[in-house]
Design a protein around this motif. Structure first.
Motif, PDB file in Angstrom:
ATOM      1  N   ASP A  74      14.917  34.630   4.763  1.00 62.82           N
ATOM      2  CA  ASP A  74      14.240  35.517   5.714  1.00 62.82           C
ATOM      3  C   ASP A  74      13.156  34.725   6.446  1.00 62.82           C
ATOM      4  N   PRO A  75      13.512  34.073   7.552  1.00 59.87           N
ATOM      5  CA  PRO A  75      12.541  33.244   8.282  1.00 59.87           C
ATOM      6  C   PRO A  75      11.620  34.069   9.172  1.00 59.87           C
ATOM      7  N   GLN A  76      10.703  34.787   8.540  1.00 63.76           N
ATOM      8  CA  GLN A  76       9.764  35.619   9.305  1.00 63.76           C
ATOM      9  C   GLN A  76       9.016  34.771  10.336  1.00 63.76           C
ATOM     10  N   ALA A  77       8.973  35.256  11.565  1.00 66.95           N
ATOM     11  CA  ALA A  77       8.309  34.518  12.639  1.00 66.95           C
ATOM     12  C   ALA A  77       6.825  34.824  12.669  1.00 66.95           C
ATOM     13  N   GLY A  78       6.032  33.804  12.933  1.00 66.83           N
ATOM     14  CA  GLY A  78       4.593  33.967  13.082  1.00 66.83           C
ATOM     15  C   GLY A  78       4.080  32.940  14.073  1.00 66.83           C
ATOM     16  N   LYS A  79       2.822  32.584  13.981  1.00 67.02           N
ATOM     17  CA  LYS A  79       2.218  31.619  14.891  1.00 67.02           C
ATOM     18  C   LYS A  79       1.417  30.580  14.111  1.00 67.02           C
ATOM     19  N   TRP A  80       1.507  29.354  14.569  1.00 64.31           N
ATOM     20  CA  TRP A  80       0.632  28.288  14.097  1.00 64.31           C
ATOM     21  C   TRP A  80      -0.061  27.738  15.346  1.00 64.31           C
ATOM     22  N   ASN A  81      -1.300  28.149  15.525  1.00 61.29           N
ATOM     23  CA  ASN A  81      -1.998  27.907  16.797  1.00 61.29           C
ATOM     24  C   ASN A  81      -1.156  28.513  17.920  1.00 61.29           C
ATOM     25  N   GLU A  82      -0.644  27.692  18.840  1.00 63.99           N
ATOM     26  CA  GLU A  82       0.163  28.238  19.940  1.00 63.99           C
ATOM     27  C   GLU A  82       1.657  28.045  19.710  1.00 63.99           C
ATOM     28  N   LEU A  83       2.027  27.592  18.525  1.00 68.47           N
ATOM     29  CA  LEU A  83       3.431  27.305  18.237  1.00 68.47           C
ATOM     30  C   LEU A  83       4.079  28.442  17.458  1.00 68.47           C
ATOM     31  N   LEU A  84       5.387  28.630  17.708  1.00 61.65           N
ATOM     32  CA  LEU A  84       6.163  29.532  16.859  1.00 61.65           C
ATOM     33  C   LEU A  84       6.191  28.957  15.452  1.00 61.65           C
ATOM     34  N   ALA A  85       6.033  29.803  14.459  1.00 57.57           N
ATOM     35  CA  ALA A  85       6.125  29.367  13.064  1.00 57.57           C
ATOM     36  C   ALA A  85       7.136  30.246  12.342  1.00 57.57           C
ATOM     37  N   LEU A  86       8.052  29.636  11.607  1.00 59.38           N
ATOM     38  CA  LEU A  86       9.018  30.366  10.804  1.00 59.38           C
ATOM     39  C   LEU A  86       8.596  30.310   9.339  1.00 59.38           C
ATOM     40  N   PHE A  87       9.015  31.315   8.568  1.00 59.89           N
ATOM     41  CA  PHE A  87       8.602  31.474   7.180  1.00 59.89           C
ATOM     42  C   PHE A  87       7.078  31.629   7.127  1.00 59.89           C
ATOM     43  N   ASP A  88       6.641  32.571   7.940  1.00 63.59           N
ATOM     44  CA  ASP A  88       5.224  32.885   8.048  1.00 63.59           C
ATOM     45  C   ASP A  88       4.693  33.426   6.715  1.00 63.59           C
ATOM     46  N   VAL A  89       3.483  33.026   6.369  1.00 58.03           N
ATOM     47  CA  VAL A  89       2.833  33.488   5.136  1.00 58.03           C
ATOM     48  C   VAL A  89       1.445  34.014   5.487  1.00 58.03           C
ATOM     49  N   GLN A  90       1.205  35.264   5.184  1.00 54.14           N
ATOM     50  CA  GLN A  90      -0.092  35.868   5.476  1.00 54.14           C
ATOM     51  C   GLN A  90      -1.080  35.538   4.364  1.00 54.14           C
ATOM     52  N   SER A  91      -1.647  34.339   4.436  1.00 47.02           N
ATOM     53  CA  SER A  91      -2.590  33.890   3.417  1.00 47.02           C
ATOM     54  C   SER A  91      -3.610  32.961   4.049  1.00 47.02           C
ATOM     55  N   ALA A  92      -4.842  33.144   3.716  1.00 44.12           N
ATOM     56  CA  ALA A  92      -5.903  32.286   4.258  1.00 44.12           C
ATOM     57  C   ALA A  92      -6.196  31.119   3.328  1.00 44.12           C
ATOM     58  N   ASP A  93      -5.497  31.062   2.185  1.00 45.86           N
ATOM     59  CA  ASP A  93      -5.799  30.035   1.185  1.00 45.86           C
ATOM     60  C   ASP A  93      -5.214  28.665   1.548  1.00 45.86           C
ATOM     61  N   HIS A  94      -3.982  28.656   2.041  1.00 48.11           N
ATOM     62  CA  HIS A  94      -3.309  27.398   2.338  1.00 48.11           C
ATOM     63  C   HIS A  94      -3.781  26.815   3.665  1.00 48.11           C
ATOM     64  N   THR A  95      -3.629  25.501   3.797  1.00 44.37           N
ATOM     65  CA  THR A  95      -3.998  24.832   5.047  1.00 44.37           C
ATOM     66  C   THR A  95      -3.114  25.296   6.191  1.00 44.37           C
ATOM     67  N   LEU A  96      -1.819  25.402   5.929  1.00 47.19           N
ATOM     68  CA  LEU A  96      -0.872  25.875   6.944  1.00 47.19           C
ATOM     69  C   LEU A  96      -0.567  27.353   6.730  1.00 47.19           C
ATOM     70  N   PRO A  97      -0.368  28.098   7.820  1.00 46.43           N
ATOM     71  CA  PRO A  97      -0.079  29.527   7.691  1.00 46.43           C
ATOM     72  C   PRO A  97       1.414  29.836   7.548  1.00 46.43           C
TER      73      PRO A  97
END
Length: 442
Positions: A74-97
């Motif tokens: 399930d490659p949930q789409a999100g954002k990394w700055n202005e880039l599309l991000a797949l396998f989005d994780v809603q967590s503020a703990d990790h360096t990458l979202p």
């Protein structure tokens, strides 16, 4: 920083595959993988997958790298700055979202093409069913953009400089029909005249007659012009020759052992590297083997590269056929219907056999632009087609990736249907040579 430590509590072929490509190939670094936290003590910096440490660059783990076979992802789409991000994780703990490693694996392995899908009229995986198309990012090399952003972040966190890979341009050509009118045999010539008469196509009749009388050059014959172009810009092209041993509605080439076609092939060998363009119905090891043997005999060269005719690349079937026939590199990773990046990158990568969970020896070279797609599918005039090509090229240049284009001898000839394409292509080659060293035109 020559070697970087990567921590993961688990290991798998999928994880090794992604790290080898991301760290060794794209970042040109060495890495060691550890699952022992004792090995992390005293390290000023390391990459952590799935766990947060104060002195690490941490990447969240969504689980796909521990799955096997075709288990749904399930490659949930999100954002990394202005880039599309797949396998989005809603967590503020990790360096990458988002789970960068799973996202890269998903796109490079073509995970989604193992799912059931409704094929197009040529029995191909449709671009419109891909996650990149659905998110409006097919025309962006998003994986290359992730790599570029990750490189900068890694430099920032570690304090060490990391070399940027150089941009490369690789011109390739498909030789489906070497000639429009010449060397077709009496039956095909008479048939062509009859079809033109029924359509009332006086121009076609006149052109064919002039060519057959040697009063005009065949409109598809651009071979001498291409050789001169490559010499001028000091580049070595790849030619994929359709070597069908019988004529079909989709295979209209001259037989590779026809004297005229033999001359064409042997001249192409002098200019560049020859590869097989398997015929439309070459869907078995035996059929492809026969075509490779004929092309190898005519060219005098061992054949180790390929591109599928009509971009009929069926994963995993096509890849396994190529490996069994001694093909080491394939250039079919793209769509015949859409411009853009099927695997999200312009850079090459090894094919991962998802069903067998193995890293194979077959190197995949993606392309993002094909003349016939721009002309027939998108109905673009040359100026607009090259504007789209230039837009994609700028991102590949910025990310230190590779541009691979597909043109045909007929689009760069003198056919009125392709008016303006030769001039636009020559201008594009000139601009690339002015912007980059000759080493980057390969």
């Amino acid at each position: 920083m020559d070697t970087i430590v990567v921590y993961s509590a688990r290991a798998s072929n999928r994880l090794k595959y992604v790290l080898d490509w991301l760290i060794r190939e794209r970042l040109q670094l060495e890495y060691t993988l550890t699952d022992n936290t004792d090995n992390l003590s005293g390290l000023p910096f390391f990459i952590s997958y799935g766990k947060v440490f104060s002195n690490s660059l941490s990447i969240p783990d969504t689980g796909i790298l521990w799955s096997t076979g075709k288990e749904p992802a399930d490659p949930q789409a999100g954002k990394w700055n202005e880039l599309l991000a797949l396998f989005d994780v809603q967590s503020a703990d990790h360096t990458l979202p988002f789970d960068l490693l799973s996202a890269v694996f998903f796109l490079l392995s073509r995970y989604e093409e193992y799912y059931s899908y409704k094929p197009d009229k040529h029995n191909r995986y449709p671009a419109t069913q891909s996650v990149l198309y659905k998110n409006g990012w097919l025309a962006r090399p998003v994986v290359d953009e992730w790599v570029c952003a990750f490189r900068k972040l890694l430099q920032e966190k570690s304090g060490y400089p990391i070399t940027t890979t150089p941009f490369l341009y690789r011109p390739t050509y498909d030789i489906d029909m070497a000639y429009s009118h010449l060397h077709k045999g009496a039956g095909r010539i008479v048939g062509a005249y009859m079809r033109a008469l029924l359509k009332g196509d006086v121009r076609q009749i006149s052109e064919r007659t002039q060519v057959l009388k040697n009063k005009q050059k065949d409109p598809f014959d651009s071979f001498r012009w291409l050789r001169q172009l490559h010499r001028e810009y000091d580049c070595k092209p790849l030619y994929f020759v359709l070597s069908a041993l019988r004529t079909t509605p989709f295979d209209k080439n001259i037989h590779p052992e026809h004297p005229a076609m033999m001359r064409v092939i042997r001249n192409l060998v002098k200019d560049g590297i020859i590869g097989i363009h398997p015929s439309y119905y070459a869907d078995s090891e035996e059929k492809i083997s026969k075509e490779i043997k004929v092309l190898s005999h005519v060219s005098g060269k061992a054949i180790s590269i390929s591109r599928q005719h009509y971009i009929k690349m069926h994963i995993p079937h096509t890849c396994r056929l190529l490996i069994s026939n001694g093909i080491h590199e394939d250039y079919s990773m793209g769509y015949g219907t859409h411009l853009g990046f099927r695997a999200g990158t312009g850079s090459s990568f090894l094919w991962y056999d998802l069903e067998h969970e193995t890293i194979t020896s077959l190197r995949i070279h993606p392309f993002c632009f094909m003349d016939s797609t721009a002309h027939y599918e998108n109905r673009l005039p040359p100026q607009e087609a090259f504007e789209k090509l230039n837009t994609m090229t700028k991102v590949l240049e910025k990310t230190g990736s590779t541009l691979t284009t597909i043109f045909h001898n007929f689009s760069l000839g003198t056919s009125s249907e392709w008016r303006g394409w030769r001039q636009a292509y020559e201008q594009f080659m000139h601009e690339k040579s002015m912007q980059h060293t000759t080493e980057s035109l390969i």
